[in-house]
Scaffold this active site. Structure first.
Site, PDB file in Angstrom:
ATOM      1  N   GLY A  19       0.819  -1.201   0.000  1.00 22.85           N
ATOM      2  CA  GLY A  19       0.000   0.000   0.000  1.00 22.85           C
ATOM      3  C   GLY A  19       0.851   1.248   0.000  1.00 22.85           C
ATOM      4  O   GLY A  19       1.805   1.369   0.778  1.00 22.85           O
ATOM      5  N   GLY A  21      -0.470   4.564   0.195  1.00 25.19           N
ATOM      6  CA  GLY A  21      -1.198   5.741   0.649  1.00 25.19           C
ATOM      7  C   GLY A  21      -0.401   6.489   1.698  1.00 25.19           C
ATOM      8  O   GLY A  21       0.816   6.317   1.841  1.00 25.19           O
ATOM      9  N   GLY A  22      -1.095   7.326   2.485  1.00 26.36           N
ATOM     10  CA  GLY A  22      -0.412   8.165   3.455  1.00 26.36           C
ATOM     11  C   GLY A  22       0.379   7.390   4.480  1.00 26.36           C
ATOM     12  O   GLY A  22       1.537   7.726   4.781  1.00 26.36           O
ATOM     13  N   GLY A  24       1.438   4.140   4.368  1.00 31.62           N
ATOM     14  CA  GLY A  24       2.499   3.341   3.756  1.00 31.62           C
ATOM     15  C   GLY A  24       3.692   4.193   3.371  1.00 31.62           C
ATOM     16  O   GLY A  24       4.849   3.825   3.623  1.00 31.62           O
ATOM     17  N   PHE A 124     -13.753  21.620  13.212  1.00 30.54           N
ATOM     18  CA  PHE A 124     -14.204  20.336  12.675  1.00 30.54           C
ATOM     19  C   PHE A 124     -15.101  19.657  13.700  1.00 30.54           C
ATOM     20  O   PHE A 124     -15.015  19.929  14.908  1.00 30.54           O
ATOM     21  CB  PHE A 124     -12.997  19.440  12.340  1.00 30.54           C
ATOM     22  CG  PHE A 124     -12.930  19.032  10.898  1.00 30.54           C
ATOM     23  CD1 PHE A 124     -12.569  19.936   9.920  1.00 30.54           C
ATOM     24  CD2 PHE A 124     -13.238  17.744  10.503  1.00 30.54           C
ATOM     25  CE1 PHE A 124     -12.487  19.578   8.583  1.00 30.54           C
ATOM     26  CE2 PHE A 124     -13.167  17.364   9.178  1.00 30.54           C
ATOM     27  CZ  PHE A 124     -12.796  18.280   8.210  1.00 30.54           C
ATOM     28  N   GLN A 245     -18.261   4.123   9.765  1.00 29.58           N
ATOM     29  CA  GLN A 245     -18.723   5.516   9.814  1.00 29.58           C
ATOM     30  C   GLN A 245     -19.428   5.909   8.524  1.00 29.58           C
ATOM     31  O   GLN A 245     -18.913   5.703   7.426  1.00 29.58           O
ATOM     32  CB  GLN A 245     -17.532   6.446  10.027  1.00 29.58           C
ATOM     33  CG  GLN A 245     -17.919   7.895  10.183  1.00 29.58           C
ATOM     34  CD  GLN A 245     -16.755   8.722  10.648  1.00 29.58           C
ATOM     35  OE1 GLN A 245     -15.916   9.132   9.836  1.00 29.58           O
ATOM     36  NE2 GLN A 245     -16.668   8.964  11.939  1.00 29.58           N
ATOM     37  N   HIS A 247     -20.413   9.087   6.538  1.00 26.07           N
ATOM     38  CA  HIS A 247     -20.138  10.521   6.468  1.00 26.07           C
ATOM     39  C   HIS A 247     -21.445  11.234   6.170  1.00 26.07           C
ATOM     40  O   HIS A 247     -22.175  10.839   5.255  1.00 26.07           O
ATOM     41  CB  HIS A 247     -19.108  10.829   5.387  1.00 26.07           C
ATOM     42  CG  HIS A 247     -18.487  12.184   5.524  1.00 26.07           C
ATOM     43  ND1 HIS A 247     -19.196  13.347   5.303  1.00 26.07           N
ATOM     44  CD2 HIS A 247     -17.230  12.579   5.882  1.00 26.07           C
ATOM     45  CE1 HIS A 247     -18.410  14.379   5.509  1.00 26.07           C
ATOM     46  NE2 HIS A 247     -17.207  13.943   5.859  1.00 26.07           N
ATOM     47  N   LEU A 257     -17.822  12.482  -1.754  1.00 22.10           N
ATOM     48  CA  LEU A 257     -17.702  13.147  -0.460  1.00 22.10           C
ATOM     49  C   LEU A 257     -17.627  14.666  -0.590  1.00 22.10           C
ATOM     50  O   LEU A 257     -16.904  15.196  -1.421  1.00 22.10           O
ATOM     51  CB  LEU A 257     -16.433  12.639   0.242  1.00 22.10           C
ATOM     52  CG  LEU A 257     -16.058  13.315   1.560  1.00 22.10           C
ATOM     53  CD1 LEU A 257     -17.094  12.995   2.628  1.00 22.10           C
ATOM     54  CD2 LEU A 257     -14.679  12.861   2.006  1.00 22.10           C
ATOM     55  N   ARG A 291     -19.676  12.807  13.546  1.00 22.48           N
ATOM     56  CA  ARG A 291     -20.323  12.319  12.340  1.00 22.48           C
ATOM     57  C   ARG A 291     -21.459  11.339  12.605  1.00 22.48           C
ATOM     58  O   ARG A 291     -22.451  11.320  11.885  1.00 22.48           O
ATOM     59  CB  ARG A 291     -19.272  11.676  11.411  1.00 22.48           C
ATOM     60  CG  ARG A 291     -18.339  12.699  10.842  1.00 22.48           C
ATOM     61  CD  ARG A 291     -17.193  12.070  10.066  1.00 22.48           C
ATOM     62  NE  ARG A 291     -16.338  13.115   9.518  1.00 22.48           N
ATOM     63  CZ  ARG A 291     -15.215  12.871   8.865  1.00 22.48           C
ATOM     64  NH1 ARG A 291     -14.805  11.619   8.690  1.00 22.48           N
ATOM     65  NH2 ARG A 291     -14.486  13.859   8.390  1.00 22.48           N
ATOM     66  N   GLU A 392      -5.867   2.900   7.807  1.00 19.63           N
ATOM     67  CA  GLU A 392      -7.262   2.477   7.970  1.00 19.63           C
ATOM     68  C   GLU A 392      -7.429   0.967   8.060  1.00 19.63           C
ATOM     69  O   GLU A 392      -8.386   0.479   8.653  1.00 19.63           O
ATOM     70  CB  GLU A 392      -8.120   3.029   6.824  1.00 19.63           C
ATOM     71  CG  GLU A 392      -9.609   2.894   7.069  1.00 19.63           C
ATOM     72  CD  GLU A 392     -10.456   3.570   6.010  1.00 19.63           C
ATOM     73  OE1 GLU A 392     -11.691   3.338   6.008  1.00 19.63           O
ATOM     74  OE2 GLU A 392      -9.915   4.319   5.175  1.00 19.63           O
ATOM     75  N   SER A 408      -8.162  10.818  10.881  1.00 23.09           N
ATOM     76  CA  SER A 408      -7.724   9.762   9.966  1.00 23.09           C
ATOM     77  C   SER A 408      -6.367  10.095   9.361  1.00 23.09           C
ATOM     78  O   SER A 408      -5.442   9.279   9.385  1.00 23.09           O
ATOM     79  CB  SER A 408      -8.756   9.530   8.863  1.00 23.09           C
ATOM     80  OG  SER A 408      -9.011  10.737   8.163  1.00 23.09           O
ATOM     81  N   LEU A 409      -6.212  11.312   8.815  1.00 22.97           N
ATOM     82  CA  LEU A 409      -4.903  11.696   8.277  1.00 22.97           C
ATOM     83  C   LEU A 409      -3.858  11.734   9.383  1.00 22.97           C
ATOM     84  O   LEU A 409      -2.698  11.377   9.167  1.00 22.97           O
ATOM     85  CB  LEU A 409      -4.989  13.060   7.585  1.00 22.97           C
ATOM     86  CG  LEU A 409      -5.790  13.115   6.277  1.00 22.97           C
ATOM     87  CD1 LEU A 409      -5.706  14.501   5.653  1.00 22.97           C
ATOM     88  CD2 LEU A 409      -5.311  12.059   5.281  1.00 22.97           C
TER      89      LEU A 409
END
Length: 602
Positions: A19, A21-22, A24, A124, A245, A247, A257, A291, A392, A408-409
Site C-alpha cells: 500500500g 497511501g499516506g 504506507g 471540525f 462511519q 459521512h 464526499l 459524524r 485504515e 484519519s490523516l
C-alpha cells in the site's frame, strides 16, 4: 502458462510495504531514510492512492487560530470514540500530532497560511476547547485538498529517499513460517500476470479500508480490504469490524464526499422546512457534532418526512452564505464536485446530501508501534513476529466506535512514522532473513488454480454487487437485530458463491477480471466480519446504532442503549471458525488521568 511453484520469481528486501497511501509512504520514508531496502507494492500509482481524496485537514493542537492543547484533543477523541478507544493509544496520537504536522511542513507541504505565516486551522466536528465547552480550530488544512497535498509531498520525499515502488502489483497472501512469524508476501504483477514471492524481514500492511463492501460509498474502487483479507486468511482476527462511519455529506445519488470542512467553514444543514435542524439534536456544537450524531439526525429527519426533493430522501447543505470568495479559496474542490456531480453552483444554491459509508473504525489489531497483535493464553496483545499494519486497515483503536474528522490523516502520519521507527530499530538488531517455508506460495497457487481451472461459475462482479447490496440493507445508519441476523445468513450464503467464481478470460497480461475475482475474496472476509460482529453486539455505541437497544430519550438520535457493563470490549472475528472472541478496552492513558465514561451530548 499455468501458475506453478516452478515459475514463481523470488525477491528479497528488508521491508515489504503493501500500500502506497499516506500511512504506507510515511513508513517507507522513515525506513528509506534509515538506509533500509524497502519495496512498496501498490495497485495504483502512489499519488492515486485513496488518501488523495481526503479533503478537510489534519487534527493537531497547534493553537494557531484559537486556544488549544493536546489534552483537549485527547478528551475529544475519547468521547468521540464513545469510550471504545484505547486511551493509551489516543494519548500517544494526540501528543505526537503537532510533531508530525511540523514534519510535513518542513517537507514542503503547502498548508494554507494565516496572515502571520502560521498554518491555517479550521473547526471540525467533535473538536472542542476546554473539554467540550466550545468548538476549536484544530484542522490543519490545505484548502479542501489536504490529502492530495499530503500524498504528493510524501511521494516526492520518497523519490528523494530512493524508495522502490512496485506500481500495479497486488499482494495476495501473507507467508507465515512454522513459528507463526510473517516472512513475506506473494504478489501478482498486473502487467504480466506473473506471480512473485517477496521475502522480507518485516512486512507492513497499509492497504486502506474496505468501504467497497457497501453499495453507496465515498471510497475508491480500489478499497477492497486487501490487507484485511490477507490477515484473515492467515489466521489473524479482525477487530471491531461492526463499526463503520457514515459521512453525513455525501452527494445524494453520487456518493462523492463533501468534506466536513464545509461545516467547519460555516455551512449548515437544512430540512424541507428550511430549518437548521441540528440545533435540536446538538444544541452546543450544532452542525459540528461528531459524524455519527449528524448522520443519525439527517436520517431521522428523512424518516419523519422532512427530507427534500421529490422523494424526500435527502437534506440540503447550504454554503452560499459563506460568499463566493471564501468558497473558491477554502473549498475549491467542493465547488467543482457540486458542478460535476450534482449540477449545482454552491455559491448560489444548496446541494443535496445524504449519509454515505466512509470509514472503517475496525481492522487488523495493532499496538502503538504498528505491530500486529493477537490473543494468546498469556496475553491479549501478543506480537505477531515480522508483521505490522498502519492506517485504515489497522485497529490500534484510537477511533473506537466513531472517528472524529481529521483524525484519519493524523492516524496515518503518527502510526506510519512510529512503525517506521520501530522497524528500523528491529532491523539494526536482526541482520538475517528467516528462511522461507517450503509451502510459501501454496495457498496462493490454490486460489489461482481454482479460478483458472473452473470452466463455469459465478461472475465476480455479480457476487461483489450482492455483497454490497446486502451490507447496505442490513448494516446501515440505523440497524435492527432482526435485520442484522438476516444479514449474517445472507452473507454466509454469498460466501459459498465466492468459492464458485470462474474466469472467462484466462489470459495473463493485464487481466483485470482475475484481479477483481481476487478482490472479491477480500471483500467477503470484510463483509462477514462486519455482519457477524454487528449482530453479536447487543447495544448501541458510536456508529453502531440498533433500534432494539435504544432507551427512551428526549433525543431521538442519541444511542442511549450503550451498555458499558457488558460491552465495553473489543470484538475479534476469526475467519477460520467464523466466531468471535473479545478483549478489554484499555481505559488507562500513558501519563494523564483517564476520561471516565459518560453520556455523549453535544
Amino acid at each position: 502458462m499455468p501458475y506453478s511453484a516452478k515459475n514463481i520469481t523470488k525477491r528479497k528486501f528488508d521491508v515489504v510495504i503493501v500500500g502506497a497511501g499516506g500511512s504506507g509512504m510515511r513508513a517507507s520514508l522513515q525506513l528509506s531514510r534509515a538506509g533500509l531496502n524497502v519495496a512498496v507494492l501498490t495497485k495504483v500509482f502512489p499519488t492515486r492512492s485513496h488518501t488523495v481524496a481526503a479533503q478537510g485537514g489534519i487534527g493537531a493542537s497547534l493553537g494557531n487560530m484559537s486556544e488549544d492543547n493536546w489534552h483537549y484533543h485527547f478528551y475529544d477523541t475519547v468521547k468521540g470514540s464513545d469510550w471504545l478507544g484505547d486511551q493509551d493509544a489516543i494519548e500517544f496520537m494526540c501528543r505526537e500530532a503537532p510533531k508530525v504536522v511540523y514534519d510535513l511542513e518542513h517537507m514542503g507541504m503547502p498548508f494554507d497560511r494565516n496572515p502571520d505565516g502560521t498554518i491555517y486551522q479550521r473547526p471540525f466536528g467533535g473538536h472542542t476547547a476546554n473539554y467540550g465547552e466550545k468548538p476549536v480550530q484544530r484542522a490543519c488544512a490545505a484548502a479542501d485538498r489536504t490529502g492530495h497535498a499530503m500524498l504528493h509531498t510524501l511521494y516526492q520525499q520518497n523519490v528523494k529517499a530512493r524508495t522502490s515502488f512496485f506500481v500495479e502489483w497486488m499482494a495476495l497472501d501473507l507467508i507465515r513460517d512454522a513459528e507463526g512469524d510473517v516472512v513475506g508476501v506473494t504478489a501478482i504483477e498486473m502487467e504480466t500476470g506473473d506471480l512473485h514471492i517477496l521475502e522480507a524481514k518485516t512486512t507492513l500492511l497499509a492497504t486502506g479500508g474496505a468501504g467497497r463492501i457497501f453499495a453507496a460509498s465515498t471510497n475508491a474502487f480500489i478499497n477492497t480490504g486487501d490487507g484485511l483479507g490477507m490477515a484473515a486468511r492467515a489466521g489473524i482476527p479482525l477487530e471491531d469490524m461492526e463499526f463503520w462511519q457514515f459521512h453525513p455529506t455525501g452527494v445524494a445519488g453520487a456518493g462523492v464526499l463533501l468534506t466536513e470542512g464545509c461545516r467547519g467553514e460555516g455551512a449548515i444543514l437544512l430540512n424541507s422546512n428550511g430549518e437548521r435542524f441540528m440545533e435540536r439534536y446538538a444544541p452546543t456544537l450544532k452542525d459540528l457534532a461528531p459524524r455519527d450524531f449528524v448522520s443519525r439526525a439527517m436520517d431521522q429527519e428523512i424518516k419523519e418526512g422532512r427530507g427534500c426533493g421529490p422523494n424526500k430522501d435527502y437534506v440540503l447543505l447550504k454554503l452560499d452564505h459563506l460568499g463566493a470568495e471564501t468558497i473558491h479559496k477554502r473549498l475549491p474542490s467542493v465547488y467543482e464536485i457540486g458542478v460535476n456531480f450534482a449540477n449545482v453552483d454552491i455559491t448560489r444554491e444548496p446541494i443535496p446530501v445524504v449519509p454515505t459509508i466512509h470509514y472503517q473504525m475496525g481492522g487488523i489489531p495493532t499496538n502503538v508501534n504498528g505491530q500486529v497483535v493477537v490473543q494468546t493464553r498469556e496475553s491479549h496483545n501478543a506480537v505477531v513476529g515480522g508483521l505490522y499494519a498502519v492506517g485504515e486497515c489497522s485497529c490500534v483503536s484510537v477511533h473506537g466506535a466513531n472517528r472524529l474528522g481529521t483524525n484519519s490523516l493524523l492516524d496515518l502520519l503518527v502510526f506510519g512514522r512510529a512503525a517506521g521507527n520501530h522497524i528500523a530499530e528491529f532491523n539494526e538488531k536482526n541482520r538475517e532473513h528467516k528462511p522461507l517455508p517450503a509451502d510459501a506460495a501454496d495457498r496462493t497457487l490454490e486460489r489461482l488454480a481454482r479460478l483458472d481451472g473452473a470452466s463455469t461459475g459465478e461472475y465476480a462482479q455479480d457476487v461483489a454487487n450482492d455483497i454490497r447490496s446486502t451490507m447496505q440493507r442490513h448494516a446501515g445508519v440505523f440497524r435492527t437485530q432482526a435485520s442484522m441476523d438476516e444479514g449474517v445468513r445472507r452473507i454466509a450464503e454469498i460466501r459459498q458463491r465466492v468459492g464458485a467464481i470462474a474466469l472467462k478470460d484466462k489470459s495473463m497480461v493485464f487481466n483485470t477480471a482475475r484481479i477483481e475475482a481476487l478482490e472479491v475474496e477480500n471483500l467477503i472476509e470484510c463483509a462477514q466480519s462486519t455482519m457477524v460482529s454487528a449482530a453479536a453486539r447487543k447495544e448501541c455505541r458510536g456508529a453502531h446504532s440498533v433500534s432494539d437497544y435504544e432507551r427512551p430519550s428526549d433525543d431521538p438520535v442519541a444511542p442511549m442503549g450503550r451498555n458499558d457493563a457488558e460491552w465495553m470490549k473489543h470484538s475479534l472475528w476469526h475467519s477460520q471458525t467464523n466466531s468471535l472472541t473479545y478483549k478489554p478496552v484499555n481505559l488507562k492513558p500513558l501519563t494523564v488521568e483517564s476520561v471516565p465514561p459518560k453520556v455523549r451530548t453535544f
